[in-house]
Design a protein around this motif. Structure first.
Motif, short mmCIF file in Angstrom:
data_model
loop_
_atom_site.label_atom_id
_atom_site.label_comp_id
_atom_site.label_asym_id
_atom_site.label_seq_id
_atom_site.Cartn_x
_atom_site.Cartn_y
_atom_site.Cartn_z
N VAL A 115 46.24 -51.32 27.24
CA VAL A 115 47.64 -51.78 28.02
C VAL A 115 47.97 -50.86 28.70
O VAL A 115 48.50 -51.02 29.95
N THR A 116 47.77 -49.33 28.32
CA THR A 116 48.31 -48.33 29.25
C THR A 116 47.58 -48.33 30.59
O THR A 116 48.00 -48.17 31.97
N ILE A 117 46.39 -48.37 30.34
CA ILE A 117 45.37 -48.40 31.48
C ILE A 117 45.46 -49.53 32.41
O ILE A 117 45.67 -49.55 33.84
N GLU A 118 45.15 -50.95 31.98
CA GLU A 118 45.17 -52.03 32.53
C GLU A 118 46.31 -52.57 32.91
O GLU A 118 46.38 -53.04 34.31
N ALA A 119 47.63 -52.32 32.50
CA ALA A 119 48.85 -52.87 32.95
C ALA A 119 49.06 -51.92 34.42
O ALA A 119 49.46 -52.50 35.34
N SER A 120 48.91 -50.61 34.18
CA SER A 120 48.98 -49.64 35.60
C SER A 120 48.03 -50.42 36.57
O SER A 120 48.41 -50.28 37.80
N ALA A 219 49.01 -62.90 45.15
CA ALA A 219 50.36 -62.86 45.63
C ALA A 219 51.12 -61.65 45.87
O ALA A 219 52.14 -61.57 46.40
N LYS A 220 50.25 -60.52 45.52
CA LYS A 220 50.93 -58.97 45.70
C LYS A 220 52.12 -58.94 44.82
O LYS A 220 53.05 -58.09 45.33
N ASP A 221 51.97 -59.69 43.82
CA ASP A 221 53.23 -59.66 42.87
C ASP A 221 52.97 -58.46 41.69
O ASP A 221 52.29 -58.79 40.43
N SER A 222 53.18 -57.20 42.12
CA SER A 222 52.78 -56.26 41.14
C SER A 222 53.54 -56.18 39.86
O SER A 222 52.89 -55.92 38.74
N ALA A 223 54.86 -56.66 39.73
CA ALA A 223 55.65 -56.79 38.44
C ALA A 223 55.05 -57.56 37.51
O ALA A 223 54.78 -57.40 36.37
N LEU A 224 54.80 -58.82 37.96
CA LEU A 224 54.12 -59.83 37.42
C LEU A 224 52.84 -59.64 36.90
O LEU A 224 52.49 -59.85 35.79
N ALA A 225 51.95 -59.14 37.69
CA ALA A 225 50.76 -58.54 37.17
C ALA A 225 50.86 -57.61 36.14
O ALA A 225 50.10 -57.71 34.94
N ARG A 226 51.53 -56.75 36.05
CA ARG A 226 51.75 -55.81 35.06
C ARG A 226 52.14 -56.51 33.68
O ARG A 226 51.68 -56.41 32.57
N GLN A 227 53.30 -57.50 33.87
CA GLN A 227 53.80 -58.41 32.63
C GLN A 227 52.75 -58.92 32.14
O GLN A 227 52.51 -58.89 30.83
#
Length: 251
Positions: A115-120, A219-227
């Motif tokens: 989760v640390t690696i992939e979320a970032s 969609a370039k939604d970085s916050a949603l991708a991390r979530q």
């Protein structure tokens, strides 16, 4: 432009360690310091023995170890000799995964790392992914979808590998080689944690989550991708914990 012998480091004499270890250590340090680059020609076994002022036996021993680590390429015959290798993380990634298991790294620590690696990386991918990256992610997702829909093609091993390949494609789209290599090592270990509980029902849920994640990156939604990555790993982790207590579980 090819580098000449004058561009290469000057090797040091020493008495505090074995001759082979001294040779090996100096070449490793020269690579880490940027004094030796991929493709640099170090010479033949005789050349190296002369440069280090030692016999050929410790040179052969040192080159053997360096070759096993992927640091050098050694060729015999006419036109042969030793060169600094081009980067290849495959042997190192596998070795790291094995060492992590030997160190007693457990599933909880692996999920923490994932989760640390992939979320970032997913957050970065939403900003940096190219059209080729998107095409690769789509292809990986299509493989997962095909295995879920085709019972004859499905096996837990195939689906687990396909799903992990999709996750790797996300990390690769962050265009950070260090993160990509670490994710490969994580996948080596993670495979054995999730594969025993991978079913077509699990696959259907994976497809839904993967589609949402890909859509967020597109969609370039970085916050949603991390979530979405964070939520996905949490669900897999929770199911894995339940699986340790029950013979039937899913991700």
């Amino acid at each position: 432009m090819a580098r000449t012998r004058a561009d290469l480091p000057v090797w040091r004499a020493g008495r505090t360690e074995s001759t082979a270890m001294r040779v090996e250590k100096q070449i490793k340090e020269a690579v880490l310091d940027g004094k030796l680059l991929p493709g640099d020609f170090l010479g033949s076994e005789n050349d190296l023995a002369e440069q280090f002022q030692v016999s050929r036996l410790p040179i052969r021993e040192a080159m053997g170890r360096l070759q096993a680590l992927g640091v050098v390429d050694v060729r015999t015959g006419a036109g042969g000799g030793t060169r600094i290798a081009n980067g290849n993380d495959a042997p190192v990634v596998e070795a790291l995964a094995i060492q992590l298991k030997l160190m007693g790294v457990g599933s909880a620590e692996v999920f923490d790392a994932q989760v640390t690696i992939e979320a970032s990386a997913a957050e970065m991918a939403a900003k940096l992914a190219t059209s080729d990256d998107i095409a690769h992610m789509r292809a990986c997702l299509a493989q997962v979808e095909e295995l879920v829909s085709d019972q004859e093609a499905f096996t837990p091993e195939k689906l687990t590998n396909a799903s992990l390949a999709f996750h790797q494609s996300i990390v690769d789209a962050a265009h950070n080689q260090f993160l990509s290599s670490i994710m490969k090592a994580i996948s080596y270990v993670l495979y054995r944690s999730v594969n025993p509980y991978t079913t077509t029902a699990v696959g259907k849920r994976l497809v839904q989550r993967h589609r949402k994640l890909l859509a967020a990156i597109m969609a370039k939604d970085s916050a949603l991708a991390r979530q979405l990555v964070t939520e996905h790993v949490a669900k897999v982790r929770a199911k894995h914990g339940a699986a340790a207590k029950s013979p039937v579980a899913g991700n």
